[in-house]
Structure formats: structure tokens, C-alpha cells
Design a protein around this motif. Sequence first.
Motif, PDB file in Angstrom:
ATOM      1  N   TYR A   1       0.831  -1.205   0.000  1.00 49.36           N
ATOM      2  CA  TYR A   1       0.000   0.000   0.000  1.00 49.36           C
ATOM      3  C   TYR A   1       0.865   1.255   0.000  1.00 49.36           C
ATOM      4  O   TYR A   1       0.568   2.221  -0.707  1.00 49.36           O
ATOM      5  CB  TYR A   1      -0.934  -0.003   1.214  1.00 49.36           C
ATOM      6  N   GLN A   2       1.950   1.246   0.788  1.00 48.76           N
ATOM      7  CA  GLN A   2       2.836   2.401   0.816  1.00 48.76           C
ATOM      8  C   GLN A   2       3.483   2.629  -0.545  1.00 48.76           C
ATOM      9  O   GLN A   2       3.641   3.764  -0.973  1.00 48.76           O
ATOM     10  CB  GLN A   2       3.913   2.222   1.882  1.00 48.76           C
ATOM     11  N   GLU A   3       3.834   1.551  -1.210  1.00 46.45           N
ATOM     12  CA  GLU A   3       4.414   1.696  -2.546  1.00 46.45           C
ATOM     13  C   GLU A   3       3.425   2.345  -3.503  1.00 46.45           C
ATOM     14  O   GLU A   3       3.774   3.254  -4.265  1.00 46.45           O
ATOM     15  CB  GLU A   3       4.834   0.319  -3.066  1.00 46.45           C
ATOM     16  N   THR A   4       2.183   1.919  -3.460  1.00 46.25           N
ATOM     17  CA  THR A   4       1.136   2.514  -4.295  1.00 46.25           C
ATOM     18  C   THR A   4       0.919   3.980  -3.920  1.00 46.25           C
ATOM     19  O   THR A   4       0.790   4.844  -4.782  1.00 46.25           O
ATOM     20  CB  THR A   4      -0.184   1.736  -4.129  1.00 46.25           C
ATOM     21  N   PHE A   5       0.889   4.253  -2.621  1.00 46.23           N
ATOM     22  CA  PHE A   5       0.695   5.618  -2.133  1.00 46.23           C
ATOM     23  C   PHE A   5       1.830   6.526  -2.598  1.00 46.23           C
ATOM     24  O   PHE A   5       1.592   7.656  -3.033  1.00 46.23           O
ATOM     25  CB  PHE A   5       0.614   5.584  -0.611  1.00 46.23           C
TER      26      PHE A   5
ATOM     27  N   TYR B   1       1.173   8.415  10.673  1.00 44.78           N
ATOM     28  CA  TYR B   1      -0.099   7.692  10.636  1.00 44.78           C
ATOM     29  C   TYR B   1       0.044   6.247  11.104  1.00 44.78           C
ATOM     30  O   TYR B   1      -0.814   5.729  11.804  1.00 44.78           O
ATOM     31  CB  TYR B   1      -0.713   7.745   9.234  1.00 44.78           C
ATOM     32  N   VAL B   2       1.124   5.603  10.713  1.00 47.14           N
ATOM     33  CA  VAL B   2       1.329   4.215  11.143  1.00 47.14           C
ATOM     34  C   VAL B   2       1.420   4.137  12.658  1.00 47.14           C
ATOM     35  O   VAL B   2       0.806   3.272  13.290  1.00 47.14           O
ATOM     36  CB  VAL B   2       2.594   3.625  10.481  1.00 47.14           C
ATOM     37  N   HIS B   3       2.162   5.048  13.264  1.00 46.00           N
ATOM     38  CA  HIS B   3       2.322   5.012  14.716  1.00 46.00           C
ATOM     39  C   HIS B   3       1.088   5.545  15.441  1.00 46.00           C
ATOM     40  O   HIS B   3       0.679   5.008  16.463  1.00 46.00           O
ATOM     41  CB  HIS B   3       3.567   5.790  15.135  1.00 46.00           C
TER      42      HIS B   3
END
Length: 148
Positions: free
Chosen positions: A78-82, A96-98
Motif C-alpha cells: 500500500y505504501q508503494e502505491t501511495f 499515521y502508522v504510529h
Amino acid sequence: MTMGWIIRGYQYSLKQISAVCVVTAGIVIFTLASYEPGDKNIRSGIDSSTWPIPIPPFIVGVCLLSFSLVLSAYLGLYQETFYQKHGKHNEEMMFYVHFLSIPAFALVGDEMYSAFHVANSTPSFIVSGIDTVIPSAWVYIFTICLFQ
């Protein structure tokens, strides 16, 4: 690798696949070697003979870890797409992850509270014969965090 292959259609070389298989086999072997059925789990205080669920706590733990690995693999995709769509904003993504994972700590609040008390009750750290006031557990924890 499986998530990348299924979701993104990535192709991997035989060398990459064999390396992942060897590491996975090693993890499975060491995990099974550390399992002692009927043994009391010292860290969590769970006795597998009085466990209310008909599945051993060891299997539940392995399933939870496997589920977290699948989620983290999806997060990477997802991060790669983002990043491809919106550009690379590392600091915002880490926030956001934390931030979104903070509510999960409420589930283990009592265990964290007792762990803090145990860490505070360790003997003070001694450096070159000089007794510091800092509990040794905290020195070790911060050292581990520093080198990770």
C-alpha cells in the motif's frame, strides 16, 4: 513475496525464492524447537493446561504473528502505491502508522503497567564502579532502541 506476486504480479528469481524458503524453514524449525507442550509460559503467566480456549496458546501466538506479517506485507504494498500516486512523504506515513496503532496499546495496558514496575525495580546500573541511579533494565531498553 506471495502478496507481491498475488496483488502486484511481481516476478521473483529462483535465488530470491530459495532464500526466502531457507529463512522461513529456519524460523519454523527454531519456533517448533522452543515449544514445550504443557509448560507454563513465564512471560504471560499462561498455563496451557488451564487455557480456556481448546487451541494451545503457542498456536494462537503463531497465528497472531502470521496475521501481523500478512498485514505488514500489505502495508508495504500500500505504501508503494501511495508513494507512486502522491509522492514520497515518509514522515507523514510514519506518523499515521504510529498514531493509528496507539489504541492497540489499551489492550495490553495492565501488562505494560506491571512491566514498568518490574523495570523500575531492577538494580541500578553500574558504570566503571560508579553506581548510577538509573535502573539497569531501562539502560538496556534504551540501548536496544538506540541500536535498532
